[in-house]
Scaffold this motif. Structure first.
Motif, PDB file in Angstrom:
ATOM      1  N   LEU A   2       6.336  38.266 -37.638  1.00  0.00           N
ATOM      2  CA  LEU A   2       5.351  37.893 -36.635  1.00  0.00           C
ATOM      3  C   LEU A   2       6.051  37.228 -35.455  1.00  0.00           C
ATOM      4  O   LEU A   2       7.071  36.558 -35.625  1.00  0.00           O
ATOM      5  CB  LEU A   2       4.319  36.939 -37.218  1.00  0.00           C
ATOM      6  CG  LEU A   2       3.583  37.394 -38.469  1.00  0.00           C
ATOM      7  CD1 LEU A   2       2.514  36.365 -38.852  1.00  0.00           C
ATOM      8  CD2 LEU A   2       2.967  38.765 -38.284  1.00  0.00           C
ATOM      9  N   SER A   3       5.481  37.424 -34.277  1.00  0.00           N
ATOM     10  CA  SER A   3       6.000  36.797 -33.060  1.00  0.00           C
ATOM     11  C   SER A   3       4.930  35.914 -32.447  1.00  0.00           C
ATOM     12  O   SER A   3       3.748  36.253 -32.471  1.00  0.00           O
ATOM     13  CB  SER A   3       6.414  37.869 -32.051  1.00  0.00           C
ATOM     14  OG  SER A   3       7.412  38.710 -32.563  1.00  0.00           O
ATOM     15  N   CYS A   4       5.367  34.812 -31.894  1.00  0.00           N
ATOM     16  CA  CYS A   4       4.485  33.904 -31.154  1.00  0.00           C
ATOM     17  C   CYS A   4       5.098  33.732 -29.772  1.00  0.00           C
ATOM     18  O   CYS A   4       6.157  33.107 -29.630  1.00  0.00           O
ATOM     19  CB  CYS A   4       4.378  32.571 -31.869  1.00  0.00           C
ATOM     20  SG  CYS A   4       3.404  31.328 -30.975  1.00  0.00           S
ATOM     21  N   THR A   5       4.428  34.293 -28.789  1.00  0.00           N
ATOM     22  CA  THR A   5       4.951  34.254 -27.422  1.00  0.00           C
ATOM     23  C   THR A   5       4.107  33.313 -26.579  1.00  0.00           C
ATOM     24  O   THR A   5       2.879  33.324 -26.669  1.00  0.00           O
ATOM     25  CB  THR A   5       4.930  35.656 -26.810  1.00  0.00           C
ATOM     26  OG1 THR A   5       5.701  36.528 -27.647  1.00  0.00           O
ATOM     27  CG2 THR A   5       5.540  35.649 -25.422  1.00  0.00           C
ATOM     28  N   ALA A   6       4.792  32.509 -25.785  1.00  0.00           N
ATOM     29  CA  ALA A   6       4.107  31.508 -24.967  1.00  0.00           C
ATOM     30  C   ALA A   6       4.122  31.892 -23.498  1.00  0.00           C
ATOM     31  O   ALA A   6       5.062  32.535 -23.014  1.00  0.00           O
ATOM     32  CB  ALA A   6       4.768  30.152 -25.135  1.00  0.00           C
ATOM     33  N   SER A   7       3.089  31.488 -22.822  1.00  0.00           N
ATOM     34  CA  SER A   7       3.064  31.588 -21.371  1.00  0.00           C
ATOM     35  C   SER A   7       2.515  30.275 -20.818  1.00  0.00           C
ATOM     36  O   SER A   7       1.650  29.654 -21.423  1.00  0.00           O
ATOM     37  CB  SER A   7       2.204  32.767 -20.901  1.00  0.00           C
ATOM     38  OG  SER A   7       0.891  32.654 -21.378  1.00  0.00           O
ATOM     39  N   GLY A   8       3.072  29.849 -19.733  1.00  0.00           N
ATOM     40  CA  GLY A   8       2.627  28.608 -19.126  1.00  0.00           C
ATOM     41  C   GLY A   8       3.408  27.379 -19.562  1.00  0.00           C
ATOM     42  O   GLY A   8       3.197  26.290 -19.021  1.00  0.00           O
ATOM     43  N   PHE A   9       4.279  27.531 -20.549  1.00  0.00           N
ATOM     44  CA  PHE A   9       5.130  26.417 -20.956  1.00  0.00           C
ATOM     45  C   PHE A   9       6.342  26.972 -21.705  1.00  0.00           C
ATOM     46  O   PHE A   9       6.363  28.133 -22.098  1.00  0.00           O
ATOM     47  CB  PHE A   9       4.359  25.407 -21.811  1.00  0.00           C
ATOM     48  CG  PHE A   9       4.008  25.893 -23.183  1.00  0.00           C
ATOM     49  CD1 PHE A   9       2.942  26.766 -23.385  1.00  0.00           C
ATOM     50  CD2 PHE A   9       4.741  25.492 -24.292  1.00  0.00           C
ATOM     51  CE1 PHE A   9       2.609  27.208 -24.647  1.00  0.00           C
ATOM     52  CE2 PHE A   9       4.420  25.932 -25.558  1.00  0.00           C
ATOM     53  CZ  PHE A   9       3.352  26.789 -25.739  1.00  0.00           C
ATOM     54  N   THR A  10       7.318  26.093 -21.931  1.00  0.00           N
ATOM     55  CA  THR A  10       8.552  26.501 -22.595  1.00  0.00           C
ATOM     56  C   THR A  10       8.510  26.076 -24.054  1.00  0.00           C
ATOM     57  O   THR A  10       8.488  24.885 -24.369  1.00  0.00           O
ATOM     58  CB  THR A  10       9.774  25.868 -21.905  1.00  0.00           C
ATOM     59  OG1 THR A  10       9.770  26.244 -20.523  1.00  0.00           O
ATOM     60  CG2 THR A  10      11.058  26.338 -22.552  1.00  0.00           C
ATOM     61  N   LEU A  11       8.524  27.055 -24.936  1.00  0.00           N
ATOM     62  CA  LEU A  11       8.378  26.793 -26.370  1.00  0.00           C
ATOM     63  C   LEU A  11       9.436  25.860 -26.929  1.00  0.00           C
ATOM     64  O   LEU A  11       9.159  25.056 -27.815  1.00  0.00           O
ATOM     65  CB  LEU A  11       8.429  28.112 -27.145  1.00  0.00           C
ATOM     66  CG  LEU A  11       7.157  28.941 -27.278  1.00  0.00           C
ATOM     67  CD1 LEU A  11       7.480  30.229 -28.017  1.00  0.00           C
ATOM     68  CD2 LEU A  11       6.093  28.170 -28.008  1.00  0.00           C
ATOM     69  N   LYS A  12      10.648  25.952 -26.424  1.00  0.00           N
ATOM     70  CA  LYS A  12      11.761  25.235 -27.058  1.00  0.00           C
ATOM     71  C   LYS A  12      11.599  23.722 -26.986  1.00  0.00           C
ATOM     72  O   LYS A  12      12.283  22.999 -27.714  1.00  0.00           O
ATOM     73  CB  LYS A  12      13.081  25.641 -26.418  1.00  0.00           C
ATOM     74  CG  LYS A  12      13.261  25.166 -24.977  1.00  0.00           C
ATOM     75  CD  LYS A  12      14.644  25.560 -24.471  1.00  0.00           C
ATOM     76  CE  LYS A  12      14.860  25.070 -23.055  1.00  0.00           C
ATOM     77  NZ  LYS A  12      16.209  25.431 -22.560  1.00  0.00           N
ATOM     78  N   ASN A  13      10.712  23.243 -26.165  1.00  0.00           N
ATOM     79  CA  ASN A  13      10.541  21.804 -26.000  1.00  0.00           C
ATOM     80  C   ASN A  13       9.520  21.196 -26.949  1.00  0.00           C
ATOM     81  O   ASN A  13       9.324  19.968 -26.930  1.00  0.00           O
ATOM     82  CB  ASN A  13      10.109  21.492 -24.571  1.00  0.00           C
ATOM     83  CG  ASN A  13      11.182  21.882 -23.552  1.00  0.00           C
ATOM     84  OD1 ASN A  13      12.371  21.815 -23.838  1.00  0.00           O
ATOM     85  ND2 ASN A  13      10.741  22.300 -22.378  1.00  0.00           N
ATOM     86  N   TYR A  14       8.899  22.034 -27.784  1.00  0.00           N
ATOM     87  CA  TYR A  14       7.782  21.545 -28.596  1.00  0.00           C
ATOM     88  C   TYR A  14       7.832  22.103 -30.013  1.00  0.00           C
ATOM     89  O   TYR A  14       8.452  23.119 -30.273  1.00  0.00           O
ATOM     90  CB  TYR A  14       6.464  21.946 -27.939  1.00  0.00           C
ATOM     91  CG  TYR A  14       6.358  21.504 -26.502  1.00  0.00           C
ATOM     92  CD1 TYR A  14       6.624  22.390 -25.467  1.00  0.00           C
ATOM     93  CD2 TYR A  14       6.025  20.189 -26.185  1.00  0.00           C
ATOM     94  CE1 TYR A  14       6.555  21.980 -24.149  1.00  0.00           C
ATOM     95  CE2 TYR A  14       5.948  19.774 -24.868  1.00  0.00           C
ATOM     96  CZ  TYR A  14       6.222  20.675 -23.854  1.00  0.00           C
ATOM     97  OH  TYR A  14       6.155  20.260 -22.553  1.00  0.00           O
ATOM     98  N   VAL A  15       7.122  21.421 -30.892  1.00  0.00           N
ATOM     99  CA  VAL A  15       6.950  21.981 -32.229  1.00  0.00           C
ATOM    100  C   VAL A  15       6.030  23.198 -32.153  1.00  0.00           C
ATOM    101  O   VAL A  15       5.096  23.234 -31.364  1.00  0.00           O
ATOM    102  CB  VAL A  15       6.331  20.965 -33.226  1.00  0.00           C
ATOM    103  CG1 VAL A  15       7.312  19.891 -33.577  1.00  0.00           C
ATOM    104  CG2 VAL A  15       5.045  20.391 -32.710  1.00  0.00           C
TER     105      VAL A  15
END
Length: 122
Positions: free
Chosen positions: A19-32
């Protein structure tokens, strides 16, 4: 802020899915980022959690040793590799975050993506 889970499908028992979880509007690496699932008639269950530093990952007891979560910061995506799937892994899988800088646990998720259906046949 948006999260989108994808990659679900129908698989036989013992098979694998990623499964993939893709983010938009923020940077995933900075958060849990947490993965959760919900089967019909059951409460939502925590599956995995990866913290902002990528040093620590946590897994629910039912998936330990079979599932692995990881990040690809270049793609702003978090993955859930699911191996040795069982019929009881069937459900809708969601990814979520709290958008709290420095957070290390997935116990207060505030932003949820649309889920992706995983069905494991016996």
């Amino acid at each position: 802020v948006q999260l989108q889970a994808s990659g679900g499908g129908l698989v036989q028992s013992g098979g694998s899915l990623t499964l993939s979880c893709t983010a938009s509007g923020f940077t995933l690496k900075n958060y849990v980022i947490g993965w959760f699932r919900q089967a019909p008639g059951k409460e939502r269950e925590g599956v995995s959690c990866i913290n902002y530093s990528n040093d620590n990952t946590y897994y629910g007891d039912s998936v330990k040793g079979r599932f692995t979560t990881s990040r690809d910061n270049a793609k702003n995506t978090v993955y859930l590799q699911m191996n040795s799937l069982k019929p009881e892994d069937t459900g809708v899988y969601y990814c979520a975050t709290d958008l709290v800088p420095g957070s290390i646990m997935c116990d207060d998720m505030r932003y949820w993506g649309e889920g992706t259906q995983v069905t494991v046949s016996s």
